[in-house]
Design an enzyme around this catalytic site. Structure first.
Site, mmCIF file in Angstrom:
data_model
loop_
_atom_site.group_PDB
_atom_site.id
_atom_site.type_symbol
_atom_site.label_atom_id
_atom_site.label_comp_id
_atom_site.label_asym_id
_atom_site.label_seq_id
_atom_site.Cartn_x
_atom_site.Cartn_y
_atom_site.Cartn_z
ATOM 1 N N SER A 43 9.058 -9.248 5.125
ATOM 2 C CA SER A 43 9.852 -9.555 6.310
ATOM 3 C C SER A 43 9.692 -11.028 6.691
ATOM 4 C CB SER A 43 9.408 -8.679 7.483
ATOM 5 O OG SER A 43 8.131 -9.078 7.948
ATOM 6 N N CYS B 286 16.447 -6.559 -0.722
ATOM 7 C CA CYS B 286 16.691 -7.798 0.015
ATOM 8 C C CYS B 286 18.021 -8.428 -0.385
ATOM 9 C CB CYS B 286 15.556 -8.791 -0.207
ATOM 10 S SG CYS B 286 15.467 -9.466 -1.876
ATOM 11 N N GLU C 97 18.062 -7.213 10.116
ATOM 12 C CA GLU C 97 18.065 -6.523 8.825
ATOM 13 C C GLU C 97 17.700 -5.056 9.034
ATOM 14 O OE1 GLU C 97 16.444 -7.402 4.347
ATOM 15 O OE2 GLU C 97 15.034 -7.713 5.981
ATOM 16 N N GLU D 214 0.815 -1.212 0.000
ATOM 17 C CA GLU D 214 0.000 0.000 0.000
ATOM 18 C C GLU D 214 0.853 1.268 0.000
ATOM 19 O OE1 GLU D 214 0.141 -1.545 4.314
ATOM 20 O OE2 GLU D 214 0.198 -2.331 2.261
ATOM 21 N N ARG D 215 2.193 1.128 0.125
ATOM 22 C CA ARG D 215 3.053 2.315 0.135
ATOM 23 C C ARG D 215 3.297 2.868 -1.272
ATOM 24 N NH1 ARG D 215 7.705 0.106 4.329
ATOM 25 N NH2 ARG D 215 6.315 -0.338 6.078
#
Length: 498
Positions: A226, A281, A383, A176-177
């Site tokens: 994540s 990633c 991370e 949604e970003r």
């Protein structure tokens, strides 16, 4: 203000839940749009559309499905710069990086164009008296993908292109970003000839995700994000009888041997550690120089390069990287840097105070470089997902191999050396899914498969390449015998090939 809804049944639809998420301009920190967050019934509506469209699409022969893929590629190439600008405006990637995001997704679409060959089964004539054996690959039905903010074009295409080419209908739940590029991808597929309902985009949060996980009409789910959420989706999806592949976090190491070309290694670390503001990633976040002299030389060369990084708005063609996607992530990264300092790591380049004139409210942070990081520190174990590189000094080669092998994440790793024996030994022994030799970001090309180990990957099959065809299809094996010339009579023993 612009509102972003959903793409269902071949057209954009307004959200009905009354809930919205803010879409920011990372350069300024201002809200530039709001995206609808789907409620349970809206996701069910998308699933129903996909279920209705899938049988007809599955009955379309693979060659015609491939033609849709070819046409989509043509349309993307025509619209590439507009797509890249749209992506950049919501994510914050500089324009060249945004184009690369799209290109790596397009390469998987190119692979999916070979679907007539990729779907071929096996055939054995005369496997027994009058018996022929053959296998078929058939689509699963309705499948879904849940994709992250950091690659809003690439990973949606990694998921949907092989699935659709195999004859499935696909429901995409993007981040949604930065939702605009996934919506545009759906429009381009429709323009390329994909029937309405075969590709649907549903924007949302946990309510949308849980609906996909719990609805029995969704046969498979792919996820990137994540590790904590990957584990939740994997466990829930498997418990509900779905086929699931999930890819989580990473802590990618780069080993620098004493004989390495140090300039080449530093160039690699700068690009792989700080490109896209570290929001990858496959970013290198840990440098492991072997031996004191190697470490001192590496730090000496890294400091001026990190200090000299050019940070600018995503519209700056000369910037090395742009802003982070949200203020929330920026503050999280700053918190990790504070923790590293408190735990005793040596912050030799501190980018926390970086401000860009005219963009003071943007999500910007300068490059940060830690030295003398140890494996017990938070900044090593977790991370960070920002432009932060940690140097962990290894006394010898064996220690350097153990560091990535023992870490809970196992996505990518690299070694820089001139020694072929050392490189070959490292490739064989290191406990990580993707390995680079004098290559910092070892993302395989589309016709190989992408996937990490340990808490970086959940499931038996990886993304793109041959594994994607296996994941999005089920195998049916047929044993065929025709009665002409065959002796009749009951057979009471299990058939064999004597």
């Amino acid at each position: 203000m612009r509102e972003i809804g959903h793409f269902v049944g071949g057209k954009e639809q307004k959200g009905l839940s009354g809930r919205f998420g803010d879409v920011f301009n990372p350069n300024t920190g201002e809200v530039q749009a709001r995206v609808a967050l789907a409620k349970h019934s809206e996701v069910e509506h998308a699933i129903a559309n996909a279920e209705a469209a899938q049988p007809g699409w599955a009955a379309t022969n693979p060659q015609r499905r491939a033609r849709v893929m070819f046409k989509f590629l043509e349309l993307v190439q025509k619209d590439l710069d507009n797509l890249a600008r749209l992506l950049s405006s919501e994510h914050g990637k500089v324009f060249s990086d945004a184009r690369g995001d799209i290109q790596r997704g397009v390469e998987v679409v190119e692979f999916a164009c070979g679907i007539p060959h990729l779907l071929k089964g096996e055939y054995t004539e005369g496997a027994g008296p009058g018996i022929d054996l053959y296998s078929l690959r058939q689509p699963l039905g309705v499948v879904a993908g849940i994709t992250p903010f950091n690659f809003p074009a690439m990973i949606p295409l990694w998921k949907c292109a092989p699935a659709i080419a195999c004859g499935n209908a696909f429901i995409l739940k993007p981040s949604e970003r930065d939702p605009s590029v996934p919506m545009r991808i759906a429009e381009l597929f429709l323009e390329a000839g994909l029937p309405p309902g075969v590709l649907n985009v549903v924007n949302g949060d946990k309510e949308a995700v849980d609906t996909l996980l719990n609805d029995p009409r969704v046969k498979a789910i792919g996820f990137v994000g994540s590790s904590a959420i990957a584990e939740y989706i994997y466990a829930t999806g498997c418990a509900n009888g779905k086929r699931v592949q999930c890819f989580g976090g990473a802590k990618n190491h780069m080993i620098i041997m004493p004989d390495a070309d140090m300039d080449q290694a530093v160039d690699a670390l700068i690009g792989a550690g700080y490109g896209s503001a570290g929001e990858r990633c496959m970013a290198i976040s840990v440098a492991v120089p072997v031996g004191q002299k190697t470490a001192d030389k590496l730090i000496e060369k890294l400091i001026p390069r990190v200090e000299g990084l050019r940070i600018g708005p995503s519209t700056d063609d000369k910037a090395d990287y742009g802003p982070m996607v949200t203020r929330e992530l920026l503050n999280k990264v700053r918190g990790y840097i504070d923790t590293g300092v408190k735990e005793g790591a040596k912050l030799v380049v501190d980018g926390r105070g970086f401000k860009l004139q005219g963009y003071e409210n943007g999500n910007f942070i300068g490059g940060c470089l830690f030295d003398e990081v140890t494996p017990d520190m938070t900044i090593y174990k977790e991370e960070i997902f920002g432009p932060v590189l940690s140097v962990v000094r290894a006394k010898n080669y064996e220690e350097a191999v153990r560091l990535p092998s023992d870490h809970e994440y196992g996505n990518g790793v690299a070694i820089f050396t001139r020694d072929g024996d050392a490189a070959r030994d490292f490739v064989q022994r290191v406990n990580v899914g993707m390995v680079g030799v004098n290559f910092a970001i070892p993302v395989p090309l589309s016709y190989f498969t992408f996937g990490g180990w340990k808490r970086s990957g959940f499931g038996d099959l990886n993304q793109h390449g041959p594994d994607s065809i296996r994941f999005y299809t089920k195998t049916k094996t047929v044993t065929s015998r025709w009665p002409s010339g065959i002796k009749s009579g009951a057979e009471f023993v299990i058939p064999t090939m004597k």
